[in-house]
Enzyme design. Structure first.
Site, short mmCIF file in Angstrom:
data_model
loop_
_atom_site.label_atom_id
_atom_site.label_comp_id
_atom_site.label_asym_id
_atom_site.label_seq_id
_atom_site.Cartn_x
_atom_site.Cartn_y
_atom_site.Cartn_z
CE LYS A 184 -22.55 2.71 7.42
NZ LYS A 184 -21.84 2.06 7.86
CD GLU A 259 -5.82 -0.86 5.31
OE1 GLU A 259 -5.94 -1.13 4.24
OE2 GLU A 259 -6.22 -0.52 6.45
CB CYS A 293 -6.41 -4.97 4.43
SG CYS A 293 -7.84 -5.11 5.13
CD GLU A 394 -8.45 -8.13 0.25
OE1 GLU A 394 -9.14 -7.14 -0.41
OE2 GLU A 394 -7.71 -7.85 1.26
#
Ligand code: SIN
Length: 494
Positions: A184, A259, A293, A394
């Site tokens: 996807k 992840e 990330c 983040e």
């Protein structure tokens, strides 16, 4: 429409998904618009597929599995090697396409294509080394065999920030082991994934072995995880979504690799090489405009070096060139969307409201003709504390928050004080400290005097709420393999 030229767009298809070897529109004709984040121009429309097409992709991947798994490792290896060669042949074309849909500077996009191809090359080699084992038995008349076999149909849900590498990091090991896969692609950046799919077809990967879907993330992931034929899924994205997928995977006990988000600390000790620490901080913090990330989110600097480091970092950050990633010399591209811009502004406002001081940047780049209002000035903030959002969430933007510390113990404690555990960095020239801190940091990836640790052969993944399992190198194979134990009793001898 059509600011992408034919040398940049996938050659045959830029507006179709790949299911069972056929380039497909959505059954109901719905589309997703793909826009260049630097200019807001419409660059393509891709199908908005849903649950029905996802199930068709599972049908295709299931049908293709017996033939693909029956190939020898060496046969799969040769096909994957061709796939690698084609990606490298088209390196510049793919890089331009990525910059147009994701925004990162062309040089970074080119680096990502080589990084992405590296996963394919490495997996091509590893396809020949899916070894089993024999174990000494407990009795003389038995033999113990351990077989490693492909799990079957697998799925990958990939993010927008690395439109090529996050596809190949999942797809290549799956194919190497003999699994088939449904990818996807991220809705903001599907064109790179579709271009890779086209090269997979050109490389001779049979129909149904690789399927690439574009469309509704929730509908597609629900369909994949409610289908018991999908035996493993790999996801890169937010911790929030990862937790939801993990709960859904419980339904059929689907193997899952996650992840997820990170909040990387970067520690600069008094004995660090100043130039190396500053260059490393810029490299990890401002890569992909901070939308990574594993990029540093909290920068802890020891008192003795703090002033010199803050000054040198500020000089380096002021010199970064912001603009359209296609323009020569640009180092910082746009943020992916308006929500990304708003989050960066909120984090800075929150920090300043609680006493932090902006040293460099801290604002949008003033609007420029023909560019979207989506460029944030590279920023350095001082005096941030643990109460500020910027030091616990983040930011996903080009903002470097600095915190002063006194002792190694304090720095390690602050670094580990988070539910995240993806990547951490530190700079020191003391060998004993290097080993002590590397051991103490609760992170899956630790850069010791190194701010760019990502390579195809190393394990990539996080501890705590940053994820489960590892991608990259031989570690990536585990998700896609079952371990079968055969206990073999011999016939009695006469
Ligand atoms: C990520 O941001 O998830 C990937 C970064 C990398 O592979 O270096």
């Amino acid at each position: 429409m059509a600011p992408i030229d034919s040398a940049t767009s996938p050659r045959a298809v830029q507006d179709r998904a790949l299911i069972g070897g056929r380039w497909r529109m959505a059954l109901d004709g719905r589309v997703i618009e793909v826009r260049n984040p630097a200019t807001d121009e419409l660059v393509a429309r891709v199908p908005r597929l849903g649950a029905t097409e996802a199930t068709q992709a599972v049908d295709a991947a299931s049908a293709a599995f017996p033939t693909w798994r029956a190939l020898t490792g060496a046969e799969r290896s040769r096909i994957l090697r061709r796939f690698f060669d084609l990606i490298m042949r088209d390196e510049m074309r793919l890089a331009r396409l990525m910059t147009i849909e994701e925004g990162k500077p062309l040089s970074e996009a080119r680096g990502e294509i080589a990084y992405a191809a590296g996963f394919v090359e490495w997996s091509a080699e590893e396809a020949k080394r899916v070894y089993g084992e024999t174990i000494p038995a407990s009795s003389r008349d038995k033999r113990i065999l351990i077989m490693r076999q492909p799990v079957g149909v697998t799925a990958a849900i990939t993010p927008w920030n690395f439109p090529a590498a996050m596809v190949t990091r999942k797809l290549a090991p799956a194919l190497a082991t003999g699994c088939t896969m449904i990818v996807k692609a991220a809705s903001a950046t599907p064109l790179t994934a579709l271009a890779l799919a086209e090269l997979a077809v050109e490389a001779g990967i049979p129909a149904g072995v690789v399927n690439v879907l574009t469309g509704d993330a929730r509908e597609i992931s629900d369909a994949l995880l409610s289908d018991s034929r999908v035996r493993a899924i790999s996801f890169t994205g937010s911790t929030e979504v990862g937790k939801t997928l993990m709960a859904k995977a419980a339904r059929h006990v689907t193997k899952i690799e996650l992840e997820l988000g990170g909040h990387a600390p970067l520690l600069v000790f008094d004995d660090a090489n100043l130039d190396v620490a500053v260059a490393g901080t810029v490299a990890t913090k401002f890569r992909n405009a901070g939308q990574t990330c594993i990029c540093a989110n909290r920068i802890y600097v020891q008192s003795g070096i703090y002033d010199r480091f803050a000054e040198a970092l500020s000089v380096a950050v002021r010199s970064l060139r912001v603009g359209d990633g296609l323009d020569e010399g640009v180092q910082i591209g746009p943020l992916i969307d308006d929500a990304g811009m708003a989050k960066v502004e909120e984090h800075i406002a929150d920090a300043v409201g609680k006493g932090a001081r902006v040293r460099v940047g801290g604002h949008r780049v003033p609007p420029q003709p023909s560019l979207a209002d989506r460029f944030f000035a590279p920023t350095v903030i001082e005096g941030t504390t643990t109460e500020m959002r910027i030091n616990s969430e983040e930011t996903f933007g080009p903002v470097a928050p600095l915190v002063r510390f006194e002792s190694e113990a304090d720095a390690v404690a602050m670094a580990n004080d988070t539910p995240y555990g993806l990547a951490a960095y530190f700079f020191t020239r003391d060998a004993s400290r290097l080993m002590r801190v590397a051991e103490a940091l609760e992170y899956g990836i630790v850069g010791a005097n190194d701010a760019l640790p990502s390579i195809p052969q190393a394990p990539f993944g996080g501890m705590k709420e940053s994820g489960l399992g590892r991608e990259g190198g031989k570690y990536a194979m585990d998700l896609f393999l079952e371990t079968k134990y055969v206990s073999w009793a011999l016939e009695p001898t006469e």
